[in-house]
Enzyme design. Sequence first.
Site, mmCIF file in Angstrom:
data_model
loop_
_atom_site.group_PDB
_atom_site.id
_atom_site.type_symbol
_atom_site.label_atom_id
_atom_site.label_comp_id
_atom_site.label_asym_id
_atom_site.label_seq_id
_atom_site.Cartn_x
_atom_site.Cartn_y
_atom_site.Cartn_z
ATOM 1 N N SER A 1 0.821 -1.208 0.000
ATOM 2 C CA SER A 1 0.000 0.000 0.000
ATOM 3 C C SER A 1 0.855 1.257 0.000
ATOM 4 C CB SER A 1 -0.962 -0.004 1.192
ATOM 5 O OG SER A 1 -0.298 -0.376 2.355
ATOM 6 N N GLU B 1 -6.170 -0.543 -7.756
ATOM 7 C CA GLU B 1 -5.198 0.382 -8.362
ATOM 8 C C GLU B 1 -4.149 -0.486 -9.041
ATOM 9 O OE1 GLU B 1 -4.281 4.524 -6.168
ATOM 10 O OE2 GLU B 1 -3.979 2.824 -4.854
#
Length: 281
Positions: free
Chosen positions: A120, A151
């Site tokens: 992340s 993403e």
Amino acid sequence: MSIQNVAVIGSGTMGNGITHVFALYDYTVQLVDISDNIIQKSINIISKNLDRQIGKNIIDETKKKSALNNIKAVVGIEKINYDTDLIVEAVSENKELKLSIFNKLDDIIKPESIFATNTSSISITELAVKRPEKFIGMHFMNPVPVMKLVEVIKGYSTSLETFDKIVRLVKNLDKVPVLVNDFPGFVSNRVLIPMINEAIFALHEGVADKEAIDTVMKLGMNHPMGPLQLADFIGLDICLDIMNVIYTGYNDSKYRPCPLLKKMVAANKLGRKTGEGFYKY
Ligand code: NAI
């Protein structure tokens, strides 16, 4: 080469969610962790989450059975199949650990396979030491079976072919891929965590109390959860770590972590996981 045979490394919060989704969409998944005990616990969680989907009429018993049949427990990365098409790494957020895993995998897995990381906050380019053209970020959101967004993060050398394959794969999982370039915090955390940090500054400076700050963002901006409540949910230590990554990554004082956030982490008031953060649990 189409992707069919996947290995998910790390069977924690994210690893079990990612495995759940791949297995449900008929991919073969090797679920890899450091002990059989940890993996079995994770498979039990997947089974319970599949039951929850049955309860909501999203899937039926047959689908649950076939999903569980698609999962193979693998203890230790050395035992991952040579023929694996895609690695999705979801071990703890530690750069050295992730690098050592990809280092070893490069000797074990066929050269055509793609290496993806669910990090992340760590730079994709810095993790892409081995096979950089075939290295990519796949940042799933928690809880993975529920959240639509992934993403898809291109490192400096990620090839268009790798990117296209992963975009197609994400769509096959009935999720929405969004292209993001490799910069600190990507998009999700670049926007979310400074917003949380700003809410903490507002509390710290006495602009309003915690309930007022959360209410403004819930009722005024239609956020499902106020930023301070969300910080408790994510974990204040995680928020601080990500804030520090963005702060040092851009060398920009606008991203400095709020002193109150630092103090709360030092006092081990980390949110839900320690029973107290901005709120008590
Ligand atoms: P976690 O702590 O729940 O799980 C990590 C797992 O990795 C553990 O089961 C651990 O035993 C395993 N592991 C550690 N070393 C290993 C090794 N050498 N071989 C195999 N397995 C190993 O962590 P979590 O929350 O699932 O996070 C994983 C990754 O996903 C991190 O990079 C994190 O930043 C990222 N992420 C986390 C989100 C979240 O909401 N928790 C959201 C999006 C990304």
